[in-house]
Motif scaffolding. Structure first.
Motif, PDB file in Angstrom:
ATOM      1  N   VAL A 323       0.448   4.577  -7.451  1.00  0.00           N
ATOM      2  CA  VAL A 323       0.726   5.988  -6.680  1.00  0.00           C
ATOM      3  C   VAL A 323       0.272   6.075  -5.553  1.00  0.00           C
ATOM      4  N   ILE A 324       1.462   6.574  -4.579  1.00  0.00           N
ATOM      5  CA  ILE A 324       1.372   7.217  -3.311  1.00  0.00           C
ATOM      6  C   ILE A 324       1.104   8.448  -2.785  1.00  0.00           C
ATOM      7  N   GLY A 325       1.178   9.220  -2.224  1.00  0.00           N
ATOM      8  CA  GLY A 325       0.873  10.384  -1.877  1.00  0.00           C
ATOM      9  C   GLY A 325       1.629  11.202  -1.874  1.00  0.00           C
ATOM     10  N   ALA A 326       1.000  12.536  -1.615  1.00  0.00           N
ATOM     11  CA  ALA A 326       2.678  13.703  -2.897  1.00  0.00           C
ATOM     12  C   ALA A 326       2.903  13.771  -1.619  1.00  0.00           C
ATOM     13  N   ARG A 327       3.829  15.112  -1.710  1.00  0.00           N
ATOM     14  CA  ARG A 327       5.261  15.356  -0.923  1.00  0.00           C
ATOM     15  C   ARG A 327       4.174  16.550   0.104  1.00  0.00           C
ATOM     16  N   ASP A 328       3.430  16.421  -0.228  1.00  0.00           N
ATOM     17  CA  ASP A 328       2.839  17.353   0.614  1.00  0.00           C
ATOM     18  C   ASP A 328       1.823  17.142   1.657  1.00  0.00           C
ATOM     19  N   ARG A 329       1.587  15.800   1.152  1.00  0.00           N
ATOM     20  CA  ARG A 329       0.578  14.934   1.902  1.00  0.00           C
ATOM     21  C   ARG A 329       0.698  13.108   2.123  1.00  0.00           C
ATOM     22  N   GLN A 330       1.545  12.417   2.432  1.00  0.00           N
ATOM     23  CA  GLN A 330       2.291  11.621   2.396  1.00  0.00           C
ATOM     24  C   GLN A 330       1.869  10.871   2.667  1.00  0.00           C
ATOM     25  N   THR A 331       1.834   9.696   2.282  1.00  0.00           N
ATOM     26  CA  THR A 331       1.218   8.792   2.853  1.00  0.00           C
ATOM     27  C   THR A 331       2.625   7.551   4.621  1.00  0.00           C
ATOM     28  N   PRO A 332       2.064   7.610   5.438  1.00  0.00           N
ATOM     29  CA  PRO A 332       2.831   7.101   6.196  1.00  0.00           C
ATOM     30  C   PRO A 332       3.079   5.353   6.289  1.00  0.00           C
ATOM     31  N   GLU A 333       4.232   5.352   7.027  1.00  0.00           N
ATOM     32  CA  GLU A 333       4.230   3.759   7.652  1.00  0.00           C
ATOM     33  C   GLU A 333       4.033   3.319   8.759  1.00  0.00           C
ATOM     34  N   PHE A 334       3.580   2.324   8.108  1.00  0.00           N
ATOM     35  CA  PHE A 334       2.763   1.264   9.443  1.00  0.00           C
ATOM     36  C   PHE A 334       2.034   0.139   8.848  1.00  0.00           C
ATOM     37  N   SER A 335       1.465  -1.092   9.649  1.00  0.00           N
ATOM     38  CA  SER A 335       1.667  -2.588  10.181  1.00  0.00           C
ATOM     39  C   SER A 335      -0.514  -2.228  10.052  1.00  0.00           C
ATOM     40  N   ASP A 336      -1.254  -3.290   9.044  1.00  0.00           N
ATOM     41  CA  ASP A 336      -1.877  -3.974   9.584  1.00  0.00           C
ATOM     42  C   ASP A 336      -2.608  -5.039   9.199  1.00  0.00           C
ATOM     43  N   GLU A 337      -4.100  -5.124   9.772  1.00  0.00           N
ATOM     44  CA  GLU A 337      -4.427  -6.693   8.537  1.00  0.00           C
ATOM     45  C   GLU A 337      -4.970  -6.088   7.614  1.00  0.00           C
ATOM     46  N   MET A 338      -5.592  -6.661   6.144  1.00  0.00           N
ATOM     47  CA  MET A 338      -6.551  -6.442   5.699  1.00  0.00           C
ATOM     48  C   MET A 338      -7.304  -6.984   5.801  1.00  0.00           C
ATOM     49  N   GLU A 339      -8.811  -6.687   6.273  1.00  0.00           N
ATOM     50  CA  GLU A 339     -10.170  -8.004   6.188  1.00  0.00           C
ATOM     51  C   GLU A 339     -11.250  -7.576   5.532  1.00  0.00           C
ATOM     52  N   HIS A 340     -11.257  -6.568   4.097  1.00  0.00           N
ATOM     53  CA  HIS A 340     -12.774  -6.875   3.603  1.00  0.00           C
ATOM     54  C   HIS A 340     -11.928  -5.490   2.417  1.00  0.00           C
ATOM     55  N   MET A 341     -12.961  -5.728   1.137  1.00  0.00           N
ATOM     56  CA  MET A 341     -12.361  -5.400   0.007  1.00  0.00           C
ATOM     57  C   MET A 341     -14.117  -4.937  -0.115  1.00  0.00           C
ATOM     58  N   VAL A 342     -14.111  -3.686  -0.945  1.00  0.00           N
ATOM     59  CA  VAL A 342     -15.678  -3.002  -1.401  1.00  0.00           C
ATOM     60  C   VAL A 342     -15.604  -3.162  -2.858  1.00  0.00           C
TER      61      VAL A 342
END
Length: 532
Positions: A323-342
């Motif tokens: 599931v992604i962000g709603a049209r009025d709360r859009q998920t941005p596009e970017f890149s990063d690195e996953m470091e950990h899980m909680v």
């Protein structure tokens, strides 16, 4: 089967490395005075560009293109510029014919210097465009935060001079199979467009098995032209046509029921030019991710596809609905690195969500399962005079402790970023049953978060299931660090080609491609001989 037309000659010609010999005789300076004039011309022509000034200064303002021994260099550049259209680049900006004329007319030291710097400028423009993209997307769409891999101009010039020029130009574009498949599909669409395109559109709101008539013929013909159906003369919606519709729906993210409903007809009626534009934009997005590194593992979230994938050594090894962000709360596009899980995470409620969904109820005296925090410490709501506050000046943060009602579910996956976006479990798993899954406030919810965790942990423990479930059973919030950080890409591909050749198209859910397409077309990147 999907579109797959033979165009090997054109593909081979565009991707070949063999140089095209260009006959041009450049004059040799007759004296030290002439050479001094050449240097002066180069210095003047490069003066407005700090990187070029530094590059030429370190070479004592000697020419690099307009000497007789630079023939391969010139040929490699001109050949690459001739093929720029194959990459969906804005060909006009590279002034290929003007550069040819400048080389040809370089009959005195001043003109030689001007031509030399012109070639360097055009080389740098092309190299940056084909390597890291020719658009600046954040100026067009604020929700794109992709750090494009733009190379240092000085390094580009130096590396080029120290390399085989034809091989260097060939390695500038993305070297991934996905990019190559998109490029091949672009050629195929151009070939098909030049031979009539997809044919007349389907003049019907919906069609289903058992129907017959002109609209069924139109559907049949378009699916034939798209490569989903072998040549046929039937005018009936038979089992063969139904199977073709299922394949088409599968490749377009539509429920594969074999009924050509409104969504299917709308997708079938898209023009070949629309598809070409989507392919070109996907090639551009591949360039935005072209960091030149070889990653043995990637996490790839394609927002338009509502799926999260793990890619190991170029192959998809795990996929889950998202599931992604709603049209009025859009998920941005970017890149990063996953470091950990909680595991067993708390949810620290973002201020915007708290003001919209929780603070009004707290101020009205309704009960809440949220914990109020002041300076990171819990406070007792009963001890607070809520009449002193409004939604805007409410001074407390909200935390939802771990538990079965937690909005993040049982695990979240962190790649710390300024957007506060991450991947996580959700108690609202029923939302995964929808075809269009745009419901969140921006974060990515996963249909199979536990299996995703096991897949990530399997590289650092012999028992990923036991490790994860053992921690989960404690109910305690626990950080599990990844031994090797994993690159994460949140991107927006509306078109891609699977390794089996199947072309995939998805809807432009946030309307981003519509805006990018306008920018691309304004630069002159349009489909040749387009036909519907």
């Amino acid at each position: 089967m999907p579109l797959s037309f033979a165009r090997s000659t054109l593909v081979a010609a565009s991707l070949a490395l063999a140089p095209v010999v260009l006959t041009m005789v450049l004059p040799v300076p007759a004296s030290a005075q002439a050479f001094s004039a050449l240097r002066q011309s180069i210095a003047e022509a490069a003066a407005a560009d700090e990187a070029l000034v530094a590059f030429y200064r370190d070479r004592d303002f000697e020419p690099v293109w307009t000497v007789s021994e630079a023939a391969d260099r010139r040929n490699a550049l001109l050949r690459a510029l001739e093929q720029a259209g194959a990459h969906g680049l804005p060909v006009a900006r590279y002034e290929t014919e003007a550069l040819r004329a400048a080389f040809r007319d370089a009959t005195n030291p001043w003109l030689r210097g001007q031509a030399d710097v012109m070639a360097s400028r055009i080389f740098l423009q092309y190299a940056q465009d084909v390597h890291g993209g020719f658009l600046d997307p954040s100026t067009i769409i604020p929700d794109i935060f992709q750090d494009q891999p733009h190379r240092d101009p000085y390094a580009l010039m130096t590396e080029f001079l120290d390399s085989n020029p034809h091989q260097y130009m060939a390695q500038l574009p993305p070297q991934t199979p996905g990019y190559t498949r998109l490029m091949r599909t672009k050629f195929e669409l151009e070939d098909l467009a030049a031979n009539g395109g997809y044919g007349p559109t389907v003049q019907a709101g919906s069609l289903r098995p058992g129907d017959a008539g002109p609209a069924v013929v139109q559907l049949r013909n378009r699916l034939m032209r798209m490569g989903y159906l072998d040549r046929s003369a039937t005018a009936e919606y038979d089992s063969t046509l139904q199977a073709a519709v299922v394949a088409f729906q599968t490749n377009h993210g539509i429920t594969a029921d074999g009924i050509a409903g409104e969504a299917t007809i709308r997708a079938v009626n898209r023009s070949i030019e629309d598809h070409w534009n989507e392919i070109v934009l996907s090639m551009e997005r591949h360039r935005w991710l072209n960091d030149g590194q070889v990653h043995d593992r990637l996490i790839f979230v394609n927002l338009t596809d509502f799926h999260t994938r793990v890619i190991d050594d170029g192959e998809v090894t795990f996929i889950t609905r998202s599931v992604i962000g709603a049209r009025d709360r859009q998920t941005p596009e970017f890149s990063d690195e996953m470091e950990h899980m909680v595991i067993n995470p708390s949810w620290y409620v973002p201020r915007s969500i708290a003001q919209r969904s929780y603070i009004p109820g707290i101020l009205a005296g309704r009960g809440t399962y949220m914990q109020l925090l002041a300076g990171g410490r819990p406070v007792n709501p009963a001890s607070i005079d809520m009449s002193r506050y409004t939604v805007n000046n409410f001074p407390f943060d909200l935390r939802q402790p771990p538990g079965p009602r937690n909005a993040l579910g049982t695990v979240k996956f962190m790649f710390p970023n300024r957007h506060a976006i991450y991947l996580h479990d959700t108690p609202e798993q029923h939302l995964m049953n929808s075809d269009v899954r745009a419901y969140s406030s921006g974060c990515i919810r996963l249909a199979d978060p536990h299996e995703f965790a096991y897949h990530l942990l399997e590289r650092q423990t012999d028992d990923p299931v036991g490790l994860f479930q053992g921690i989960r059973a404690t109910g305690e919030e626990t950080y599990v660090h990844l031994d090797v950080h994993i690159p994460v890409h949140l991107t927006y591909l509306t078109a891609w080609v699977e390794s089996d050749g199947h072309i995939q198209f998805r809807n432009d859910i946030y309307g981003r491609n519509a805006r990018l397409s306008q920018a691309v077309q304004a630069l002159g990147v349009v489909m040749p001989e387009a036909s519907s």
